[in-house]
Design an enzyme around this catalytic site. Structure first.
Site, PDB file in Angstrom:
ATOM      1  N   PRO A   9       0.790  -1.224   0.000  1.00  0.00           N
ATOM      2  CA  PRO A   9       0.000   0.000   0.000  1.00  0.00           C
ATOM      3  C   PRO A   9       0.832   1.290   0.000  1.00  0.00           C
ATOM      4  O   PRO A   9       1.887   1.357   0.644  1.00  0.00           O
ATOM      5  CB  PRO A   9      -0.820  -0.095   1.293  1.00  0.00           C
ATOM      6  CG  PRO A   9      -0.176  -1.147   2.099  1.00  0.00           C
ATOM      7  CD  PRO A   9       0.498  -2.076   1.158  1.00  0.00           C
ATOM      8  N   ASN A  10       0.311   2.240  -0.744  1.00  0.00           N
ATOM      9  CA  ASN A  10       0.854   3.601  -0.854  1.00  0.00           C
ATOM     10  C   ASN A  10       2.131   3.696  -1.677  1.00  0.00           C
ATOM     11  O   ASN A  10       2.612   4.795  -1.942  1.00  0.00           O
ATOM     12  CB  ASN A  10       1.076   4.227   0.537  1.00  0.00           C
ATOM     13  CG  ASN A  10      -0.210   4.280   1.331  1.00  0.00           C
ATOM     14  OD1 ASN A  10      -1.199   4.822   0.839  1.00  0.00           O
ATOM     15  ND2 ASN A  10      -0.244   3.697   2.501  1.00  0.00           N
ATOM     16  N   ARG A  17       4.710  10.925  -2.530  1.00  0.00           N
ATOM     17  CA  ARG A  17       4.474  10.638  -1.121  1.00  0.00           C
ATOM     18  C   ARG A  17       5.735  10.912  -0.287  1.00  0.00           C
ATOM     19  O   ARG A  17       6.788  10.325  -0.548  1.00  0.00           O
ATOM     20  CB  ARG A  17       4.136   9.146  -1.052  1.00  0.00           C
ATOM     21  CG  ARG A  17       4.090   8.585   0.308  1.00  0.00           C
ATOM     22  CD  ARG A  17       4.125   7.069   0.269  1.00  0.00           C
ATOM     23  NE  ARG A  17       3.929   6.596   1.606  1.00  0.00           N
ATOM     24  CZ  ARG A  17       4.266   5.388   2.025  1.00  0.00           C
ATOM     25  NH1 ARG A  17       4.793   4.519   1.181  1.00  0.00           N
ATOM     26  NH2 ARG A  17       4.064   5.050   3.261  1.00  0.00           N
ATOM     27  N   TYR A  22      10.994   9.080   0.957  1.00  0.00           N
ATOM     28  CA  TYR A  22      10.988   8.055  -0.088  1.00  0.00           C
ATOM     29  C   TYR A  22      11.577   8.519  -1.427  1.00  0.00           C
ATOM     30  O   TYR A  22      11.654   7.729  -2.358  1.00  0.00           O
ATOM     31  CB  TYR A  22       9.552   7.538  -0.295  1.00  0.00           C
ATOM     32  CG  TYR A  22       8.975   6.925   0.970  1.00  0.00           C
ATOM     33  CD1 TYR A  22       9.507   5.756   1.494  1.00  0.00           C
ATOM     34  CD2 TYR A  22       7.934   7.543   1.662  1.00  0.00           C
ATOM     35  CE1 TYR A  22       9.012   5.197   2.671  1.00  0.00           C
ATOM     36  CE2 TYR A  22       7.417   6.985   2.828  1.00  0.00           C
ATOM     37  CZ  TYR A  22       7.959   5.825   3.322  1.00  0.00           C
ATOM     38  OH  TYR A  22       7.469   5.271   4.484  1.00  0.00           O
ATOM     39  N   ASN A  73       8.043  -5.466  -0.808  1.00  0.00           N
ATOM     40  CA  ASN A  73       7.957  -4.354   0.130  1.00  0.00           C
ATOM     41  C   ASN A  73       6.491  -4.281   0.537  1.00  0.00           C
ATOM     42  O   ASN A  73       5.677  -3.727  -0.192  1.00  0.00           O
ATOM     43  CB  ASN A  73       8.401  -3.042  -0.519  1.00  0.00           C
ATOM     44  CG  ASN A  73       8.371  -1.885   0.474  1.00  0.00           C
ATOM     45  OD1 ASN A  73       7.783  -1.997   1.556  1.00  0.00           O
ATOM     46  ND2 ASN A  73       8.979  -0.767   0.104  1.00  0.00           N
ATOM     47  N   ALA A  76       3.117  -0.654   4.907  1.00  0.00           N
ATOM     48  CA  ALA A  76       2.657  -0.693   6.311  1.00  0.00           C
ATOM     49  C   ALA A  76       2.249  -2.094   6.742  1.00  0.00           C
ATOM     50  O   ALA A  76       2.331  -2.423   7.934  1.00  0.00           O
ATOM     51  CB  ALA A  76       1.492   0.276   6.484  1.00  0.00           C
ATOM     52  N   GLU A  97      12.662  -9.303   1.789  1.00  0.00           N
ATOM     53  CA  GLU A  97      11.804  -8.165   2.137  1.00  0.00           C
ATOM     54  C   GLU A  97      12.642  -6.901   2.045  1.00  0.00           C
ATOM     55  O   GLU A  97      13.775  -6.868   2.551  1.00  0.00           O
ATOM     56  CB  GLU A  97      11.228  -8.318   3.550  1.00  0.00           C
ATOM     57  CG  GLU A  97      10.418  -7.078   3.952  1.00  0.00           C
ATOM     58  CD  GLU A  97       9.514  -7.299   5.153  1.00  0.00           C
ATOM     59  OE1 GLU A  97       8.903  -8.384   5.271  1.00  0.00           O
ATOM     60  OE2 GLU A  97       9.431  -6.361   5.965  1.00  0.00           O
ATOM     61  N   HIS A  99      12.834  -2.478   2.211  1.00  0.00           N
ATOM     62  CA  HIS A  99      12.250  -1.201   2.613  1.00  0.00           C
ATOM     63  C   HIS A  99      13.114  -0.089   2.046  1.00  0.00           C
ATOM     64  O   HIS A  99      14.355  -0.180   2.081  1.00  0.00           O
ATOM     65  CB  HIS A  99      12.149  -1.094   4.128  1.00  0.00           C
ATOM     66  CG  HIS A  99      11.207  -2.113   4.684  1.00  0.00           C
ATOM     67  ND1 HIS A  99       9.846  -1.961   4.630  1.00  0.00           N
ATOM     68  CD2 HIS A  99      11.449  -3.331   5.220  1.00  0.00           C
ATOM     69  CE1 HIS A  99       9.276  -3.046   5.126  1.00  0.00           C
ATOM     70  NE2 HIS A  99      10.219  -3.895   5.492  1.00  0.00           N
ATOM     71  N   ARG A 106      13.171   4.926  12.498  1.00  0.00           N
ATOM     72  CA  ARG A 106      11.926   5.702  12.459  1.00  0.00           C
ATOM     73  C   ARG A 106      11.059   5.397  13.705  1.00  0.00           C
ATOM     74  O   ARG A 106      11.588   5.004  14.736  1.00  0.00           O
ATOM     75  CB  ARG A 106      11.207   5.412  11.146  1.00  0.00           C
ATOM     76  CG  ARG A 106      12.065   5.829   9.932  1.00  0.00           C
ATOM     77  CD  ARG A 106      11.354   5.574   8.623  1.00  0.00           C
ATOM     78  NE  ARG A 106      10.146   6.377   8.500  1.00  0.00           N
ATOM     79  CZ  ARG A 106       9.218   6.165   7.558  1.00  0.00           C
ATOM     80  NH1 ARG A 106       9.371   5.190   6.674  1.00  0.00           N
ATOM     81  NH2 ARG A 106       8.148   6.934   7.496  1.00  0.00           N
TER      82      ARG A 106
HETATM   83  C1  DQA Z   1       8.220   1.229   3.866  1.00  0.00           C
HETATM   84  C2  DQA Z   1       8.271   1.498   5.370  1.00  0.00           C
HETATM   85  C3  DQA Z   1       6.910   1.280   6.005  1.00  0.00           C
HETATM   86  O1  DQA Z   1       6.966   1.548   7.398  1.00  0.00           O
HETATM   87  C4  DQA Z   1       5.891   2.206   5.386  1.00  0.00           C
HETATM   88  O2  DQA Z   1       4.604   1.951   5.925  1.00  0.00           O
HETATM   89  C5  DQA Z   1       5.878   2.130   3.891  1.00  0.00           C
HETATM   90  C6  DQA Z   1       7.156   2.055   3.191  1.00  0.00           C
HETATM   91  C7  DQA Z   1       9.576   1.537   3.179  1.00  0.00           C
HETATM   92  O3  DQA Z   1       9.743   1.097   2.049  1.00  0.00           O
HETATM   93  O4  DQA Z   1      10.420   2.233   3.743  1.00  0.00           O
HETATM   94  O5  DQA Z   1       4.833   2.205   3.265  1.00  0.00           O
HETATM   95  O6  DQA Z   1       7.950  -0.152   3.675  1.00  0.00           O
END
Ligand code: DQA
Length: 143
Positions: A9-10, A17, A22, A73, A76, A97, A99, A106
């Site tokens: 998501p997102n 964003r 990011y 990835n 959240a 995985e 990020h 964070r």
């Molecule tokens: C994320 C880190 C997560 O905490 C966050 O909710 C994201 C992006 C990252 O790629 O740094 O959506 O996975």
């Protein structure tokens, strides 16, 4: 070698964003970077992004049939999705995985990576390079 690259998501909003966290590159830019990194290595990549937990679970189920490795990835969902964890546990290949940000520097709630329990490796904080290094790891591990 077939690799599934899954973004949760997102991550479709990359570029817009929270660019201070990011960056300004888009999801499409990320896909292009990975296609370039895979060039000449006999790697076939399928990209998938969804904002829905069920769709991500469904895509992982499908990947069991065709993929050798997964780069995921979960956004959240990383921090609380037992459903995605269980789907990843059913995947017989290698999993990384990734990020973009260093989740460990964070908020406290980002420091618990539920889905990472199913991963062979975790990469965080290298920006989009997290995915490129994940691809190189899978290339070595699966060759
Ligand atoms: C994320 C880190 C997560 O905490 C966050 O909710 C994201 C992006 C990252 O790629 O740094 O959506 O996975």
């Amino acid at each position: 070698m077939k690799i599934a690259v899954i973004n949760g998501p997102n991550l479709n909003l990359l570029g817009k964003r929270e660019p201070e966290i990011y960056g300004r590159m888009t999801l499409r830019d990320l896909e292009k970077m990975l296609i370039e990194a895979a060039e000449g290595k006999g790697i076939e990549i399928k990209f998938f992004q969804s904002n829905s937990e069920g769709e991500i679970v469904g895509f992982i189920h499908g990947a069991i049939e065709w993929a050798d490795g997964i780069i995921i990835n979960p956004g959240a969902y990383s921090h609380y999705s037992v459903a995605i964890l269980d789907a990843l546990k059913a995947f017989p290949g290698k999993i990384v995985e990734v990020h973009i940000s260093n989740v460990f520097s964070r908020e406290d709630f980002r420091q618990r990576l539920v889905t990472a329990r199913a991963a062979d490796a975790v990469i965080a904080g290298m920006g989009f390079d997290s995915y490129v290094f994940a691809l190189f790891y899978l290339f070595g591990a699966l060759s």
